[in-house]
Design an enzyme around this catalytic site. Structure first.
Site, short mmCIF file in Angstrom:
data_model
loop_
_atom_site.label_atom_id
_atom_site.label_comp_id
_atom_site.label_asym_id
_atom_site.label_seq_id
_atom_site.Cartn_x
_atom_site.Cartn_y
_atom_site.Cartn_z
N TYR A 53 -1.53 -12.44 7.76
CA TYR A 53 -0.36 -12.76 6.94
C TYR A 53 -0.75 -13.84 5.94
O TYR A 53 -1.41 -14.81 6.29
CB TYR A 53 0.79 -13.28 7.81
CG TYR A 53 1.96 -12.33 7.77
CD1 TYR A 53 2.55 -11.99 6.55
CD2 TYR A 53 2.47 -11.76 8.93
CE1 TYR A 53 3.60 -11.10 6.51
CE2 TYR A 53 3.53 -10.87 8.88
CZ TYR A 53 4.09 -10.54 7.66
OH TYR A 53 5.14 -9.66 7.60
N GLU A 55 1.60 -14.94 3.06
CA GLU A 55 2.68 -15.12 2.07
C GLU A 55 2.41 -16.37 1.24
O GLU A 55 1.95 -17.40 1.75
CB GLU A 55 4.03 -15.22 2.78
CG GLU A 55 4.59 -13.85 3.10
CD GLU A 55 5.80 -13.89 4.01
OE1 GLU A 55 5.97 -14.88 4.74
OE2 GLU A 55 6.56 -12.92 4.00
N ASP A 198 2.39 -1.23 -19.95
CA ASP A 198 2.05 -0.67 -18.64
C ASP A 198 0.86 0.27 -18.85
O ASP A 198 1.01 1.36 -19.38
CB ASP A 198 3.27 0.10 -18.10
CG ASP A 198 3.00 0.75 -16.75
OD1 ASP A 198 1.81 0.87 -16.36
OD2 ASP A 198 3.97 1.15 -16.09
N THR A 224 -1.60 0.02 -12.33
CA THR A 224 -1.96 0.38 -10.97
C THR A 224 -3.48 0.25 -10.90
O THR A 224 -4.15 0.12 -11.93
CB THR A 224 -1.56 1.83 -10.63
OG1 THR A 224 -2.09 2.68 -11.62
CG2 THR A 224 -0.06 1.98 -10.55
N LYS A 227 -5.71 4.73 -10.43
CA LYS A 227 -5.80 5.90 -11.31
C LYS A 227 -7.17 5.87 -11.99
O LYS A 227 -8.18 5.92 -11.29
CB LYS A 227 -4.63 5.88 -12.31
CG LYS A 227 -3.27 5.97 -11.61
CD LYS A 227 -2.13 6.12 -12.59
CE LYS A 227 -0.80 6.33 -11.90
NZ LYS A 227 -0.07 5.09 -11.64
N ARG A 233 -4.99 2.14 -3.75
CA ARG A 233 -3.62 2.27 -4.23
C ARG A 233 -2.98 0.88 -4.30
O ARG A 233 -2.95 0.16 -3.31
CB ARG A 233 -2.78 3.12 -3.28
CG ARG A 233 -3.35 4.46 -2.96
CD ARG A 233 -2.32 5.39 -2.38
NE ARG A 233 -1.40 5.79 -3.42
CZ ARG A 233 -1.70 6.68 -4.38
NH1 ARG A 233 -2.88 7.27 -4.40
NH2 ARG A 233 -0.83 6.97 -5.30
N1 DSN Z 1 3.24 8.92 -10.07
C1 DSN Z 1 2.39 8.40 -11.12
C2 DSN Z 1 1.83 9.47 -11.97
O1 DSN Z 1 1.57 10.52 -11.45
O2 DSN Z 1 1.64 9.27 -13.16
C3 DSN Z 1 3.07 7.37 -11.88
O3 DSN Z 1 3.52 6.38 -10.99
#
Ligand code: DSN
Length: 414
Positions: A53, A55, A198, A224, A227, A233
């Protein structure tokens, strides 16, 4: 893949993980937001850090025993700032949506005006969709793309002048063109709005210098990590120094509890990997592969929204074929290709049915696919769509997909 202990403790879950590995191994992954992370990232994510933990933030925790966690989290923060040229990074967001939520929490009050990209035109749920917190608690106006698949910047400007938003969001989940962050900044400045970029989809391309960076322009950059960046993730929120404290407070105690330090370690590893020359080559190949796929599909007589892609993804426009995205995504699955249905501009079908399919190349590029392989993938896709009722034909196409998968095994496992 070592599941030695899991197989003894829980055979059911172990068996499904093995089946999922086989699925990934034997199918061509074209979901534009997925990738195949490294074994090093997975080792960090599967480590003892999951037990801790923590925090708070480094050196200001609510629990003791964080001396090693602090070092790891600071490494991740430093690498994120260096890679994306931002002053401050909070690497605790559990996802891209949480990173976006932190920006909303920091700079808006409920009911404040926001200008973002419409979900059905390529935006994200957390950019103001009425079914998301962002659309429920804020007054959102949405811009879209034109018939040619481009953002109409003059239209964005007019909307900003009319609605005077406090926050403008740029960045998308399905946009195949270069985003002009400078133009967005000019519009934001004209109306006195904050600018949030974003970059979840294009983070790997931005890191490699193959897509313009929002760093000189945006107050906040969210992403994120799983990707095109090819990490675990999760999410990261970055900002200018003046917003650092407020953003940190928005993440904790604002919207999250304990950070996932094992995932933060995975983010640190991925950020290191993304800073290497090999990653630049990888990112360049993602774009070459996307262009080869788009050209191959057009050569086979298929329509792509906006024509040639400029990044890692594209949307097949099925309207001329009379078929739907929902049905054709299922047909592609039958031939060993995984993709997702997606709306096209002015889609006559519902968002659940759609007239499009989104395709992206980050995952296949990680496997080693090159341009000639993408031409073969384009032929398989077009044949499957044009002859979707021919079961024997579909079986033959599946064999062709499998041949490509065998040529490029994931994690080097045959
Ligand atoms: N679900 C993602 C995508 O496929 O682009 C976006 O969060």
């Amino acid at each position: 893949m070592n599941l030695e202990n899991l197989k003894i403790v829980d055979r059911e879950v172990a068996a499904e993980i093995e089946k999922e590995f086989d699925r990934q191994q034997n199918n061509i992954e074209l979901i534009a937001s997925e990738n195949i992370t490294s074994k090093a990232v997975m080792e960090a994510c599967g480590s003892v850090l999951t037990n801790k933990y923590a925090e708070g933030k480094p050196h200001k925790r609510f629990y003791n025993g964080c001396e090693h966690i602090d070092v790891i989290e600071e490494i991740a923060q430093k690498r994120a700032c260096e890679l994306f040229h931002m002053d401050h990074a909070n690497v605790q967001p559990h996802s891209g949506a949480q990173a976006n939520m932190a920006v909303f929490m920091y700079c808006l009050k409920p009911g404040d005006k926001v200008l973002g990209m419409d979900l059905s035109n390529g935006g994200h749920l957390s950019h103001g969709s009425p079914v998301n917190f962002s659309g429920l608690y804020f007054d959102v106006k949405s811009y879209g793309i034109d018939e040619n698949g481009n953002i109409d910047y003059e239209n964005v400007r007019q909307m900003a002048l009319e609605h005077k938003p406090k926050l403008i969001i740029c960045g998308a989940s399905n946009y195949s063109k270069i985003i002009d962050f400078k133009k967005f900044k000019e519009i934001a400045d004209e109306v006195g709005a904050y600018l949030m970029a974003d970059i979840a989809h294009i983070a790997g391309l931005v890191a490699a210098g193959l897509h313009p960076s929002p760093a000189p322009y945006a107050d906040f950059v969210t992403t994120t990590t799983h990707k095109s960046l090819r990490g675990p993730r999760g999410g990261i929120v970055m900002c200018k120094e003046e917003h650092a404290q407020g953003i940190d407070k928005a993440i904790f105690p604002g919207i999250q509890g304990g950070p996932l330090e094992h995932i933060i370690a995975g983010k640190a590893v991925a950020l290191l990997e993304a800073s290497k020359p090999e990653f630049k080559e990888y990112a360049a190949q993602i774009i070459k592969n996307a262009k080869a796929l788009a050209q191959g599909l057009m050569d086979e007589g298929m329509d792509i929204v906006g024509g040639m892609t400029e990044n890692h993804l594209m949307t097949l426009d099925l309207r001329r074929t009379g078929k739907t995205g929902k049905d054709m995504a299922n047909v592609l699955e039958k031939v060993g290709i995984t993709a997702n249905k997606n709306t096209v501009p002015n889609d006559p079908q519902s968002p659940f049915v759609t007239s499009g399919i989104r395709l992206g190349t980050p995952a296949v590029t990680t496997r080693g696919f090159k341009e000639e392989d993408m031409v073969e993938v384009a032929k398989i896709i077009a044949s499957a769509i044009f002859s979707s009722d021919n079961e024997l034909g579909l079986q033959n196409l599946k064999e062709r997909s499998l041949k490509l998968c065998k040529k490029y095994p994931i994690y080097g496992d045959k």
